[in-house]
Design a protein around this motif. Structure first.
Motif, short mmCIF file in Angstrom:
data_model
loop_
_atom_site.label_atom_id
_atom_site.label_comp_id
_atom_site.label_asym_id
_atom_site.label_seq_id
_atom_site.Cartn_x
_atom_site.Cartn_y
_atom_site.Cartn_z
N VAL A 260 -19.12 -44.41 -2.25
CA VAL A 260 -20.14 -43.18 -0.97
C VAL A 260 -19.80 -43.37 0.26
O VAL A 260 -19.22 -44.73 0.73
CB VAL A 260 -21.18 -43.49 -1.12
N LEU A 261 -19.33 -42.13 0.81
CA LEU A 261 -18.91 -42.70 1.85
C LEU A 261 -20.70 -42.15 2.77
O LEU A 261 -21.30 -40.84 3.23
CB LEU A 261 -18.75 -41.03 3.01
N GLU A 262 -21.27 -42.65 3.17
CA GLU A 262 -22.76 -42.34 3.40
C GLU A 262 -22.30 -42.61 5.22
O GLU A 262 -22.59 -43.52 6.18
CB GLU A 262 -23.29 -43.81 3.58
N VAL A 263 -22.72 -41.43 5.25
CA VAL A 263 -23.47 -40.63 6.47
C VAL A 263 -24.76 -40.06 7.48
O VAL A 263 -25.30 -40.33 8.86
CB VAL A 263 -22.96 -39.71 6.98
N GLY A 264 -25.99 -40.80 6.24
CA GLY A 264 -26.89 -40.45 7.01
C GLY A 264 -28.21 -41.47 7.31
O GLY A 264 -28.80 -41.76 8.33
N GLY A 265 -27.97 -42.86 7.11
CA GLY A 265 -28.45 -43.41 7.56
C GLY A 265 -29.47 -44.53 6.47
O GLY A 265 -29.23 -44.40 5.60
N ALA A 266 -30.25 -44.10 7.64
CA ALA A 266 -31.51 -45.41 6.92
C ALA A 266 -32.61 -44.77 5.42
O ALA A 266 -32.61 -45.32 4.53
CB ALA A 266 -32.78 -45.65 8.12
#
Length: 368
Positions: A260-266
């Motif tokens: 996953v390329l996680e750009v959303g954060g918490a």
């Protein structure tokens, strides 16, 4: 040759609290050192980090100097070189500027206080810039100045994250690229991207070029059509499907994605972890959502799934040069949301701040 001694630049006052405090002024240029080059900048690309620095937000570390020149990403041409520069005789060559002082090796060589456009490091929203030889990467390829400036923070971050998924080691080192750039090294793998910002658009293109199945999410059907045009195999509208992690599991026949390329954060992290296969990788890249208390499910999801959550903090000069080569091999072009003139930096920052742009926001500084 008579060299310029000043440059027009967009700066951040000491008391700045808003992007509307940005000020265009004339600053002195530092003397050209023996192993340096003078770059005539043609374009700069904006990043969310620029908003944090411009507003002196506590969400980005650093005591940024008064009248700091903003911007980390830039492209231009070599105008002049120092007497011992390795670029001597290469005047007129098109280049991009590597944003930080991390040249090679692993992340231990990264210094946050040596990235352009923060702390005391003047950035790229200027007409002229003196740069160290080692932070200059030749680019004579298929892109305009604005497009090449957009390769850097967003593009190389996505490339670095995907490279870590293929060749990374748990001690933080990144192995040599295996094979040629034309090989489908991710064939049979699945990559999840989030939204249609710069990193995600690049992530779709890179993963697709390497043969991966790409699942893209967005809250907009029109943006998901753009994701498909970039190479996404499956799309999920998370406004219509709030439990999008369950849809990811369905699309992967119960297995979950490899990365996953996680750009959303918490606020999106737990769903990204839920979407990942056992032993899979969540590349933590962005902090677009407000930080808060992590859901109690995070620890058991990581622990009992044997999953890896890894921070992606910048990239080396070697990886920048590698990505420039990769984009040429595959004809990858950044998605440009909008381009502005050098006198329109505040308007460009407004567009960026709204968070609605698909792709990158570029400021053109001079003629091609």
């Amino acid at each position: 040759m008579t060299l310029p001694t000043t440059t027009a630049a967009w700066t951040i006052p000491a008391d700045a609290s808003s992007i509307h405090n940005l000020t265009k002024q004339t600053l002195p240029l530092p003397a050209l050192g023996p192993h340096q080059v003078l770059i005539r900048l043609r374009a700069a690309c904006l990043n969310y980090r620029d908003i944090l620095v411009a507003t002196r937000s506590p969400n980005y570390p650093g005591n940024h100097k008064p009248n700091l020149t903003l911007g980390s990403d830039g492209s231009g041409i070599i105008h002049a070189t120092g007497p011992s520069s390795k670029w001597a005789g290469r005047e007129g060559v098109k280049v991009v500027l590597h944003p930080n002082s991390w040249l090679t090796g692993d992340v231990r060589n990264m210094r946050l206080d040596r990235v352009y456009g923060a702390f005391d490091q003047d950035g790229t929203l200027a007409e002229w810039k003196v740069a160290d030889d080692e932070r200059v990467v030749e680019f004579g390829g298929h892109l305009s100045a604005g497009e090449s400036s957009a390769l850097l923070t967003a593009g190389v971050t996505a490339w670095s994250a995907i490279r870590e998924g293929m060749d990374g080691r748990l001690d933080g080192n990144l192995g040599q690229y295996e094979g040629s750039f034309s090989e489908k090294r991710l064939e049979g793998k699945t990559v999840l991207t989030m939204g249609t910002g710069g990193v995600s658009c690049f992530g779709i293109q890179i993963a697709s070029a390497l043969g991966a199945i790409v699942i893209a999410t967005s809250s907009s059907d029109s943006k998901l059509e753009i994701a498909k045009s970039l190479g996404a195999t499956h799309t999920i509208n998370y406004a219509n499907t709030p439990d999008w992690d369950e849809e990811v599991i369905r699309l992967t026949k119960g297995k979950g994605v490899d990365q996953v390329l996680e750009v959303g954060g918490a606020q999106t992290l737990i769903k990204s972890i839920n979407s990942t296969r056992a032993g899979g990788l969540v590349s933590l890249i962005g902090i677009l959502s407000e930080s808060g208390t992590l859901p109690k499910e995070v620890i058991p999801a990581v622990l009992f799934g044997g999953k890896i959550v890894k921070g992606c903090v910048a990239f080396s000069r070697d990886i920048t040069a590698e990505f420039v080569q990769f984009t040429g091999e595959h004809g990858i072009k950044p998605v440009i949301a909008k381009e502005y003139g050098f006198d329109e930096v505040v308007q460009a920052m407004e567009t960026l701040q709204k968070g609605e742009a698909v792709g990158k926001v570029v400021v053109n500084i001079g003629e091609e």
